[in-house]
Design a protein around this motif. Structure first.
Motif, PDB file in Angstrom:
ATOM      1  N   MET A   1      31.560  21.100 110.110  1.00  0.00           N
ATOM      2  CA  MET A   1      31.838  20.051 111.089  1.00  0.00           C
ATOM      3  C   MET A   1      32.263  18.740 110.434  1.00  0.00           C
ATOM      4  O   MET A   1      33.068  18.021 110.976  1.00  0.00           O
ATOM      5  N   SER A   2      31.676  18.431 109.296  1.00  0.00           N
ATOM      6  CA  SER A   2      32.000  17.165 108.635  1.00  0.00           C
ATOM      7  C   SER A   2      33.407  17.175 108.034  1.00  0.00           C
ATOM      8  O   SER A   2      33.914  16.132 107.639  1.00  0.00           O
ATOM      9  N   GLU A   3      34.018  18.358 107.984  1.00  0.00           N
ATOM     10  CA  GLU A   3      35.379  18.443 107.436  1.00  0.00           C
ATOM     11  C   GLU A   3      36.363  17.595 108.250  1.00  0.00           C
ATOM     12  O   GLU A   3      37.341  17.099 107.711  1.00  0.00           O
ATOM     13  N   ILE A   4      36.093  17.434 109.528  1.00  0.00           N
ATOM     14  CA  ILE A   4      36.970  16.623 110.378  1.00  0.00           C
ATOM     15  C   ILE A   4      36.984  15.166 109.884  1.00  0.00           C
ATOM     16  O   ILE A   4      38.018  14.505 109.888  1.00  0.00           O
ATOM     17  N   LEU A   5      35.826  14.669 109.414  1.00  0.00           N
ATOM     18  CA  LEU A   5      35.763  13.320 108.848  1.00  0.00           C
ATOM     19  C   LEU A   5      36.549  13.255 107.552  1.00  0.00           C
ATOM     20  O   LEU A   5      37.328  12.327 107.327  1.00  0.00           O
ATOM     21  N   ARG A   6      36.363  14.245 106.715  1.00  0.00           N
ATOM     22  CA  ARG A   6      37.082  14.258 105.433  1.00  0.00           C
ATOM     23  C   ARG A   6      38.589  14.275 105.677  1.00  0.00           C
ATOM     24  O   ARG A   6      39.335  13.547 105.017  1.00  0.00           O
ATOM     25  N   GLN A   7      39.033  15.098 106.622  1.00  0.00           N
ATOM     26  CA  GLN A   7      40.465  15.163 106.927  1.00  0.00           C
ATOM     27  C   GLN A   7      40.996  13.810 107.383  1.00  0.00           C
ATOM     28  O   GLN A   7      42.086  13.395 106.988  1.00  0.00           O
ATOM     29  N   GLN A   8      40.198  13.109 108.200  1.00  0.00           N
ATOM     30  CA  GLN A   8      40.658  11.805 108.662  1.00  0.00           C
ATOM     31  C   GLN A   8      40.774  10.814 107.502  1.00  0.00           C
ATOM     32  O   GLN A   8      41.754  10.092 107.389  1.00  0.00           O
ATOM     33  N   ILE A   9      39.771  10.784 106.648  1.00  0.00           N
ATOM     34  CA  ILE A   9      39.803   9.870 105.499  1.00  0.00           C
ATOM     35  C   ILE A   9      40.975  10.213 104.591  1.00  0.00           C
ATOM     36  O   ILE A   9      41.694   9.331 104.119  1.00  0.00           O
ATOM     37  N   GLU A  10      41.200  11.508 104.377  1.00  0.00           N
ATOM     38  CA  GLU A  10      42.251  11.924 103.452  1.00  0.00           C
ATOM     39  C   GLU A  10      43.665  11.748 104.006  1.00  0.00           C
ATOM     40  O   GLU A  10      44.631  11.859 103.255  1.00  0.00           O
ATOM     41  N   LYS A  11      43.790  11.425 105.284  1.00  0.00           N
ATOM     42  CA  LYS A  11      45.105  11.027 105.803  1.00  0.00           C
ATOM     43  C   LYS A  11      45.503   9.681 105.198  1.00  0.00           C
ATOM     44  O   LYS A  11      46.676   9.330 105.176  1.00  0.00           O
ATOM     45  N   ILE A  12      44.497   8.933 104.745  1.00  0.00           N
ATOM     46  CA  ILE A  12      44.736   7.598 104.194  1.00  0.00           C
ATOM     47  C   ILE A  12      44.538   7.559 102.680  1.00  0.00           C
ATOM     48  O   ILE A  12      45.304   6.929 101.965  1.00  0.00           O
ATOM     49  N   THR A  13      43.518   8.256 102.192  1.00  0.00           N
ATOM     50  CA  THR A  13      43.234   8.222 100.757  1.00  0.00           C
ATOM     51  C   THR A  13      42.592   9.536 100.312  1.00  0.00           C
ATOM     52  O   THR A  13      41.724  10.056 101.013  1.00  0.00           O
ATOM     53  N   PRO A  14      43.021  10.091  99.168  1.00  0.00           N
ATOM     54  CA  PRO A  14      42.439  11.353  98.705  1.00  0.00           C
ATOM     55  C   PRO A  14      40.999  11.165  98.216  1.00  0.00           C
ATOM     56  O   PRO A  14      40.626  10.079  97.766  1.00  0.00           O
ATOM     57  N   LEU A  15      40.202  12.241  98.323  1.00  0.00           N
ATOM     58  CA  LEU A  15      38.809  12.208  97.884  1.00  0.00           C
ATOM     59  C   LEU A  15      38.489  13.423  97.030  1.00  0.00           C
ATOM     60  O   LEU A  15      39.007  14.514  97.287  1.00  0.00           O
ATOM     61  N   THR A  16      37.599  13.231  96.078  1.00  0.00           N
ATOM     62  CA  THR A  16      37.045  14.369  95.363  1.00  0.00           C
ATOM     63  C   THR A  16      35.869  14.890  96.184  1.00  0.00           C
ATOM     64  O   THR A  16      35.363  14.195  97.072  1.00  0.00           O
ATOM     65  N   ASP A  17      35.414  16.086  95.871  1.00  0.00           N
ATOM     66  CA  ASP A  17      34.246  16.632  96.566  1.00  0.00           C
ATOM     67  C   ASP A  17      33.029  15.731  96.368  1.00  0.00           C
ATOM     68  O   ASP A  17      32.266  15.488  97.306  1.00  0.00           O
ATOM     69  N   LYS A  18      32.869  15.224  95.171  1.00  0.00           N
ATOM     70  CA  LYS A  18      31.726  14.355  94.858  1.00  0.00           C
ATOM     71  C   LYS A  18      31.798  13.054  95.672  1.00  0.00           C
ATOM     72  O   LYS A  18      30.780  12.590  96.199  1.00  0.00           O
ATOM     73  N   GLU A  19      32.980  12.468  95.778  1.00  0.00           N
ATOM     74  CA  GLU A  19      33.145  11.243  96.571  1.00  0.00           C
ATOM     75  C   GLU A  19      32.806  11.503  98.039  1.00  0.00           C
ATOM     76  O   GLU A  19      32.113  10.709  98.670  1.00  0.00           O
ATOM     77  N   PHE A  20      33.297  12.643  98.570  1.00  0.00           N
ATOM     78  CA  PHE A  20      33.021  12.923  99.969  1.00  0.00           C
ATOM     79  C   PHE A  20      31.537  13.176 100.198  1.00  0.00           C
ATOM     80  O   PHE A  20      30.983  12.714 101.196  1.00  0.00           O
TER      81      PHE A  20
END
Length: 187
Positions: A1-20
């Motif tokens: 479920m939290s993947e939806i948040l990661r996808q939204q953030i990554e539309k603007i800036t990439p993240l590593t797994d550790k950062e997310f």
């Protein structure tokens, strides 16, 4: 479920797994039933909410008891009473669930901490705020300059899926028209 948040953030800036993982550790999860309040007028507003699942409405009730819908929020949208959230004051708006809903909750303290710790997240929230300001400005201009039919068509064009999920009485309230007027507009 939290993947939806990661996808939204990554539309603007990439993240590593550790950062997310670090970002996600600053959120809590809340589940609500249909018609349950997320925020009620005069509540202290302690969180900004990211919608994982469901649909909410933010509204104000005027002195005559008339409901004015300010915002809808579906999956991948943010919602709160921002004046109360940022100023740490009591809510002016009510926010309740049109559907069974699940949200990620971010306190102001954790938001500030994330922004201080991670430039990427500060950048993300700045971009989201800017988009929110633009959307609010467009909504105000639409209310000031467009007739009911034009507002209806703009909403239908921007968010066609809302018309499948939101009762017509709520669409009418959002557009600032009666239910009867909305029926005439939609034919």
């Amino acid at each position: 479920m939290s993947e939806i948040l990661r996808q939204q953030i990554e539309k603007i800036t990439p993240l590593t797994d550790k950062e997310f993982e670090y970002i996600l550790s600053h959120f809590t999860t809340k589940k609500l039933k249909k018609h349950q309040f997320l925020i009620q007028e005069d509540d202290l507003v302690q969180h900004d909410y990211f919608v994982i699942k469901g649909l909410l409405k933010a509204y104000y009730i005027n002195h005559d008891g008339k409901e004015h819908i300010m915002q809808f929020a579906a999956e991948d949208w943010w919602i709160t009473d921002y004046q109360a959230y940022f100023n740490e004051t009591k809510a002016l708006f009510n926010i309740d669930c049109i559907e069974t809903t699940e949200v990620l909750c971010l306190s102001l303290y954790n938001r500030e901490k994330l922004c201080a710790d991670m430039h990427k997240i500060e950048h993300f929230f700045r971009k989201k705020s800017n988009s929110g300001y633009v959307a609010l400005q467009r909504r105000i201009l639409s209310l000031l300059n467009s007739n009911a039919k034009e507002r209806y068509e703009q909403l239908l064009q921007q968010y066609p899926s809302l018309f499948q999920r939101v009762p017509k009485t709520l669409i009418a309230s959002y557009l600032g028209v009666s239910r009867e007027t909305l029926s005439r507009l939609s034919t």
